[in-house]
Design a protein around this motif. Structure first.
Motif, PDB file in Angstrom:
ATOM      1  N   ARG A  83      -3.611  -4.446  -2.036  1.00  0.00           N
ATOM      2  CA  ARG A  83      -4.476  -4.958  -0.990  1.00  0.00           C
ATOM      3  C   ARG A  83      -4.505  -4.060   0.244  1.00  0.00           C
ATOM      4  NH1 ARG A  83      -6.119 -10.273  -1.554  1.00  0.00           N
ATOM      5  NH2 ARG A  83      -6.523 -10.666  -3.774  1.00  0.00           N
ATOM      6  N   ARG A  84      -5.359  -4.442   1.184  1.00  0.00           N
ATOM      7  CA  ARG A  84      -5.466  -3.713   2.443  1.00  0.00           C
ATOM      8  C   ARG A  84      -4.099  -3.659   3.133  1.00  0.00           C
ATOM      9  NH1 ARG A  84     -10.133  -2.953   5.349  1.00  0.00           N
ATOM     10  NH2 ARG A  84     -11.146  -4.630   4.171  1.00  0.00           N
ATOM     11  N   ASN A  85      -3.392  -4.768   3.112  1.00  0.00           N
ATOM     12  CA  ASN A  85      -2.024  -4.838   3.635  1.00  0.00           C
ATOM     13  C   ASN A  85      -1.098  -4.167   2.610  1.00  0.00           C
ATOM     14  OD1 ASN A  85       0.645  -5.653   4.195  1.00  0.00           O
ATOM     15  ND2 ASN A  85      -0.032  -7.597   5.089  1.00  0.00           N
ATOM     16  N   THR A  86      -0.434  -3.096   3.007  1.00  0.00           N
ATOM     17  CA  THR A  86       0.387  -2.322   2.058  1.00  0.00           C
ATOM     18  C   THR A  86       1.886  -2.553   2.240  1.00  0.00           C
ATOM     19  OG1 THR A  86       0.312  -0.417   3.559  1.00  0.00           O
ATOM     20  CG2 THR A  86      -1.362  -0.516   1.820  1.00  0.00           C
ATOM     21  N   THR A  87       2.261  -3.698   2.805  1.00  0.00           N
ATOM     22  CA  THR A  87       3.683  -3.980   3.021  1.00  0.00           C
ATOM     23  C   THR A  87       4.468  -3.925   1.724  1.00  0.00           C
ATOM     24  OG1 THR A  87       3.174  -5.379   4.939  1.00  0.00           O
ATOM     25  CG2 THR A  87       5.327  -5.682   3.904  1.00  0.00           C
ATOM     26  N   ALA A  88       3.983  -4.616   0.687  1.00  0.00           N
ATOM     27  CA  ALA A  88       4.707  -4.642  -0.591  1.00  0.00           C
ATOM     28  C   ALA A  88       4.735  -3.255  -1.229  1.00  0.00           C
ATOM     29  CB  ALA A  88       4.065  -5.663  -1.532  1.00  0.00           C
ATOM     30  N   LEU A  89       3.651  -2.514  -1.119  1.00  0.00           N
ATOM     31  CA  LEU A  89       3.605  -1.171  -1.694  1.00  0.00           C
ATOM     32  C   LEU A  89       4.663  -0.279  -1.055  1.00  0.00           C
ATOM     33  CD1 LEU A  89       2.307   1.077  -3.410  1.00  0.00           C
ATOM     34  CD2 LEU A  89       0.652   1.409  -1.553  1.00  0.00           C
ATOM     35  N   HIS A  90       4.753  -0.277   0.258  1.00  0.00           N
ATOM     36  CA  HIS A  90       5.737   0.574   0.923  1.00  0.00           C
ATOM     37  C   HIS A  90       7.164   0.102   0.642  1.00  0.00           C
ATOM     38  CE1 HIS A  90       2.251   2.092   3.252  1.00  0.00           C
ATOM     39  NE2 HIS A  90       2.976   3.184   3.266  1.00  0.00           N
ATOM     40  N   HIS A  91       7.355  -1.199   0.505  1.00  0.00           N
ATOM     41  CA  HIS A  91       8.688  -1.699   0.141  1.00  0.00           C
ATOM     42  C   HIS A  91       9.056  -1.211  -1.261  1.00  0.00           C
ATOM     43  CE1 HIS A  91      12.107  -4.516   0.428  1.00  0.00           C
ATOM     44  NE2 HIS A  91      11.930  -4.649  -0.887  1.00  0.00           N
ATOM     45  N   LEU A  92       8.099  -1.245  -2.177  1.00  0.00           N
ATOM     46  CA  LEU A  92       8.344  -0.764  -3.536  1.00  0.00           C
ATOM     47  C   LEU A  92       8.728   0.708  -3.528  1.00  0.00           C
ATOM     48  CD1 LEU A  92       8.282  -1.024  -6.618  1.00  0.00           C
ATOM     49  CD2 LEU A  92       5.786  -0.719  -6.516  1.00  0.00           C
ATOM     50  N   MET A  93       8.040   1.506  -2.733  1.00  0.00           N
ATOM     51  CA  MET A  93       8.359   2.931  -2.671  1.00  0.00           C
ATOM     52  C   MET A  93       9.774   3.149  -2.155  1.00  0.00           C
ATOM     53  SD  MET A  93       5.708   4.119  -4.019  1.00  0.00           S
ATOM     54  CE  MET A  93       6.211   5.848  -3.899  1.00  0.00           C
ATOM     55  N   GLY A  94      10.207   2.322  -1.206  1.00  0.00           N
ATOM     56  CA  GLY A  94      11.578   2.423  -0.719  1.00  0.00           C
ATOM     57  C   GLY A  94      12.596   2.119  -1.797  1.00  0.00           C
ATOM     58  N   LEU A  95      12.283   1.145  -2.670  1.00  0.00           N
ATOM     59  CA  LEU A  95      13.192   0.815  -3.767  1.00  0.00           C
ATOM     60  C   LEU A  95      13.237   1.942  -4.804  1.00  0.00           C
ATOM     61  CD1 LEU A  95      12.305  -2.950  -4.410  1.00  0.00           C
ATOM     62  CD2 LEU A  95      14.317  -2.052  -3.243  1.00  0.00           C
ATOM     63  N   LEU A  96      12.108   2.562  -5.058  1.00  0.00           N
ATOM     64  CA  LEU A  96      12.046   3.617  -6.075  1.00  0.00           C
ATOM     65  C   LEU A  96      12.753   4.886  -5.628  1.00  0.00           C
ATOM     66  CD1 LEU A  96       8.349   3.144  -7.214  1.00  0.00           C
ATOM     67  CD2 LEU A  96      10.398   2.578  -8.528  1.00  0.00           C
TER      68      LEU A  96
END
Length: 288
Positions: A83-96
């Motif tokens: 989505r437009r809000n990328t909070t979950a995406l950036h959190h996922l990148m931190g985990l990876l």
């Protein structure tokens, strides 16, 4: 993953990891692991180990740990419904961890675009971007401008050693009726045919993947989609299209699936496609 999951999720992630070990091939020099996943409304995040009854969204740190564990098994992964809000995406990148990167489209504006992006995650120890990125915009017809895709398909090129490949991700409009999907499916299939056959273009090893919102093999939507030479791996023909679908007589065709585009008059390729429970290995990638 580079960080430990929340304590409440640790056992679930361990069980998930064991199941993935048993069903997904490990990363080796002889294979290339490409995935596609429509993670519904992948935008915001409730930063708790477990979301409560009144929390919104329900996607919490527990869920993110599981998503990261699955993602980490791929070399490259196409995501739909970012989505437009990328909070979950950036959190996922931190985990990876720092070895992972992403390429993402802008949001397709308008109500039909649903505030969605198309995104690629990739493991830089396994693949690198080739430099090619682009959105598919249909050219005008003889009578002027033509309707565009509700969510603009997004292409990105990658390399693995001396081999290159182009991924094109799409999330086809659902609509109120199945017939409303036909124009997008037809236009997309025709575009891929034209791209594959253009001389001197960046069009080697084209792979199409995403959420096509197809129903079953043999219906008019499916036939329109494969009519120009798109080819779907037979190993996935009977895989349920969603984990929520218990009626095996209605939905045999999984919408999140990988399709290879072949040039006209060439036989369809025969890569080894992984299916849960069958640990297939891919041959070393190569340019044709």
């Amino acid at each position: 993953m580079t960080s430990d999951p929340p304590a409440t999720a640790a056992q679930d992630v361990a069980r998930l990891s064991a199941a993935l070990d048993a069903t997904v091939p490990g990363k080796e020099a002889s294979n290339l692991l490409i995935g596609t996943w429509n993670i519904r409304a992948f935008g915001d995040l409730t930063e708790k180990s477990a979301a409560g009854p009144r929390d919104s969204p329900k996607r919490d740190l527990h869920a993110m740990a599981c998503i990261a564990e699955i993602t980490s098994r791929c070399d490259a992964l196409a995501l739909q419904e970012v989505r437009r809000n990328t909070t979950a995406l950036h959190h996922l990148m931190g985990l990876l961890g720092p070895g992972w990167r992403f390429i993402t489209s802008d949001v397709t504006e308008g109500s039909a675009g649903n505030g969605e992006r198309l995104t690629y995650l990739y493991d830089t120890t396994r693949v690198q971007p080739s430099g090619l990125v682009g959105e598919i915009v249909l050219p005008p017809g003889t009578d002027g401008p033509v309707p565009q895709f509700a969510r603009t398909p997004y292409a990105a090129g990658f390399t693995r050693g001396t081999a290159g490949f182009v991924l094109t991700s799409v999330h086809v409009l659902w609509g109120d009726r199945a017939a409303e999907r036909l124009p997008e499916l037809t236009a997309f299939a025709q575009w891929m045919q034209d791209w594959a056959e253009r001389p001197d273009d960046w069009n080697e090893n084209l792979l199409v993947l995403g959420d096509f919102n197809l129903d079953r093999i043999g219906d008019p939507l499916y036939e329109a989609f494969v009519s120009t030479g798109l080819w779907a791996p037979t190993e996935l023909d009977t895989v349920p299209r969603t984990i929520f679908d218990n009626d095996k007589t209605r939905h045999f065709l999984r919408p999140d699936r990988l399709v290879l585009r072949t040039r006209r008059n060439q036989p369809a390729p025969n890569p080894r496609i992984h299916r849960p429970g069958r640990a297939h290995r891919l041959p070393p990638p190569r340019l044709h």
